[in-house]
Design a protein around this motif. Structure first.
Motif, PDB file in Angstrom:
ATOM      1  N   LEU A 148       3.549  -7.258   7.282  1.00  0.00           N
ATOM      2  CA  LEU A 148       4.873  -6.651   7.138  1.00  0.00           C
ATOM      3  C   LEU A 148       4.873  -5.584   6.039  1.00  0.00           C
ATOM      4  N   ARG A 149       4.166  -5.850   4.939  1.00  0.00           N
ATOM      5  CA  ARG A 149       4.119  -4.876   3.839  1.00  0.00           C
ATOM      6  C   ARG A 149       3.391  -3.594   4.236  1.00  0.00           C
ATOM      7  N   SER A 150       2.565  -3.664   5.260  1.00  0.00           N
ATOM      8  CA  SER A 150       1.802  -2.474   5.667  1.00  0.00           C
ATOM      9  C   SER A 150       2.691  -1.426   6.333  1.00  0.00           C
ATOM     10  N   HIS A 151       3.899  -1.791   6.739  1.00  0.00           N
ATOM     11  CA  HIS A 151       4.825  -0.816   7.331  1.00  0.00           C
ATOM     12  C   HIS A 151       5.362   0.075   6.213  1.00  0.00           C
ATOM     13  N   PRO A 152       5.358   1.379   6.373  1.00  0.00           N
ATOM     14  CA  PRO A 152       5.758   2.281   5.283  1.00  0.00           C
ATOM     15  C   PRO A 152       7.203   2.106   4.810  1.00  0.00           C
ATOM     16  N   ALA A 153       8.063   1.531   5.630  1.00  0.00           N
ATOM     17  CA  ALA A 153       9.465   1.358   5.239  1.00  0.00           C
ATOM     18  C   ALA A 153       9.702   0.053   4.495  1.00  0.00           C
ATOM     19  N   VAL A 154       8.690  -0.819   4.452  1.00  0.00           N
ATOM     20  CA  VAL A 154       8.846  -2.133   3.829  1.00  0.00           C
ATOM     21  C   VAL A 154       8.296  -2.104   2.412  1.00  0.00           C
ATOM     22  N   ARG A 155       9.134  -2.497   1.464  1.00  0.00           N
ATOM     23  CA  ARG A 155       8.738  -2.477   0.062  1.00  0.00           C
ATOM     24  C   ARG A 155       8.156  -3.820  -0.391  1.00  0.00           C
ATOM     25  N   ILE A 174       0.822  -1.213   0.000  1.00  0.00           N
ATOM     26  CA  ILE A 174       0.000   0.000   0.000  1.00  0.00           C
ATOM     27  C   ILE A 174       0.858   1.265   0.000  1.00  0.00           C
ATOM     28  N   PRO A 175       1.958   1.353   0.795  1.00  0.00           N
ATOM     29  CA  PRO A 175       2.816   2.549   0.718  1.00  0.00           C
ATOM     30  C   PRO A 175       3.358   2.793  -0.690  1.00  0.00           C
ATOM     31  N   LEU A 176       3.749   1.728  -1.391  1.00  0.00           N
ATOM     32  CA  LEU A 176       4.253   1.875  -2.752  1.00  0.00           C
ATOM     33  C   LEU A 176       3.149   2.351  -3.693  1.00  0.00           C
ATOM     34  N   LEU A 177       1.949   1.838  -3.490  1.00  0.00           N
ATOM     35  CA  LEU A 177       0.818   2.258  -4.311  1.00  0.00           C
ATOM     36  C   LEU A 177       0.500   3.731  -4.073  1.00  0.00           C
ATOM     37  N   ARG A 178       0.522   4.161  -2.822  1.00  0.00           N
ATOM     38  CA  ARG A 178       0.258   5.574  -2.515  1.00  0.00           C
ATOM     39  C   ARG A 178       1.277   6.470  -3.209  1.00  0.00           C
ATOM     40  N   ARG A 179       2.533   6.099  -3.137  1.00  0.00           N
ATOM     41  CA  ARG A 179       3.581   6.896  -3.788  1.00  0.00           C
ATOM     42  C   ARG A 179       3.354   6.959  -5.287  1.00  0.00           C
ATOM     43  N   SER A 180       2.955   5.845  -5.881  1.00  0.00           N
ATOM     44  CA  SER A 180       2.704   5.796  -7.321  1.00  0.00           C
ATOM     45  C   SER A 180       1.567   6.733  -7.716  1.00  0.00           C
TER      46      SER A 180
END
Length: 281
Positions: A196-203, A54-60
């Motif tokens: 684990l992926r839900s952590h903003p630092a984890v890709r 989700i963090p990667l999606l938000r950045r995208s």
């Protein structure tokens, strides 16, 4: 090199539609290609094959405002099973994406081990029936039959587990081959990876069972993230907050990159081998 070359080609050729695995898309994002390149021609991004964090999606979505993003669910044996257009405004509490409603190509059902359809809200294996399927596996009749529903030649058991929510959306719940049993408890390794992926630092994240010194298997997780002195402790706390005790990783390791298969997906077996060869953390 890959991200730079692909980013340059997208800018030069004024690419309008992108369709590739979430892992390949992550390489572009992490290399800063979305911000570095002029990608105003891009209008549609379809992510397939693997979950995207989700963090990667938000950045995208922040880097490409106005671009329509889709979560596309398919298999090599059965293309275009389901698709979900991701809302432009993501819920702040969102932890994982739906894969949408079934396409009109297949008759889709969720079934238990006996092949009986399950009720709405219950988890079952995604099964599809229709003419647009792989005819069989080369020189492997046993595997071909194992992947079919009894008595239905034009059928395919995907191995993916999912449920239908009350809004009619299909939501993945892991894979049959990632369901493990530990100390009498059955759970899916994908649940750990999603946390684990839900952590903003984890890709990205990969979890697996490994043998411990006392001969009992334990869960080990490898996360794709930059070195951070506090990250391991933060991830352990996140797991304590969101996972039952039997599913919490006994060891969490950091990796700067994941090996990839020829199809652009994470090579889980290679990740496990590399992790077990390194120091435990």
């Amino acid at each position: 090199m890959f991200a730079e070359r692909i980013g340059a080609a997208m800018e030069r050729d004024r690419t309008t539609i992108w369709l590739a695995s979430a892992t390949v898309w992550r390489l572009l994002v992490e290399a800063g290609q979305l911000e570095k390149r002029d990608l105003k021609s891009l209008r549609l991004v379809k992510l397939v094959g693997e979950p995207i964090s989700i963090p990667l999606l938000r950045r995208s979505m922040e880097a490409l405002p106005g671009v329509r993003f889709y979560n596309h669910y398919a298999a090599s044996e059965a293309f275009y099973i389901a698709e979900y257009e991701i809302p432009q405004s993501l819920d702040t509490a969102l932890k994982a994406l739906a894969v949408g409603g079934p396409s009109n190509i297949y008759d889709l059902s969720l079934r238990d081990e006996a092949g009986v359809p399950v009720a709405v809200g219950e988890v079952g294996e995604i099964c599809v029936v229709g003419p647009s399927l792989l005819q069989g596996y080369w020189n492997d009749t046993a595997l071909t039959e194992a992947k079919r529903l009894p008595g239905i030649p034009e059928s395919f058991r995907t191995g993916d587990l999912a449920s239908f929510s009350s809004d009619g959306l299909l939501r993945l719940a892991g894979r049959k081959d990632h369901v493990v049993k530990l100390r009498g408890n059955r759970f899916d390794l994908g649940e750990i990876e999603a946390v684990l992926r839900s952590h903003p630092a984890v890709r990205d994240a990969v979890a697996f069972l490994s043998a411990a010194t006392d001969s009992e298997d334990v869960v080990t997780a490898v996360v794709l993230a930059a070195e951070n002195s506090s990250l391991i402790q933060e991830l352990r706390q996140l797991c304590r907050d969101r996972l039952p005790g039997f599913a919490r990783p006994a060891a969490i390791r950091l990796a700067s990159q994941f090996p990839m298969s020829a199809t652009g997906k994470v090579d889980r077996r290679a990740v496990k081998s590399a992790a077990l060869a390194g120091p435990r953390r």
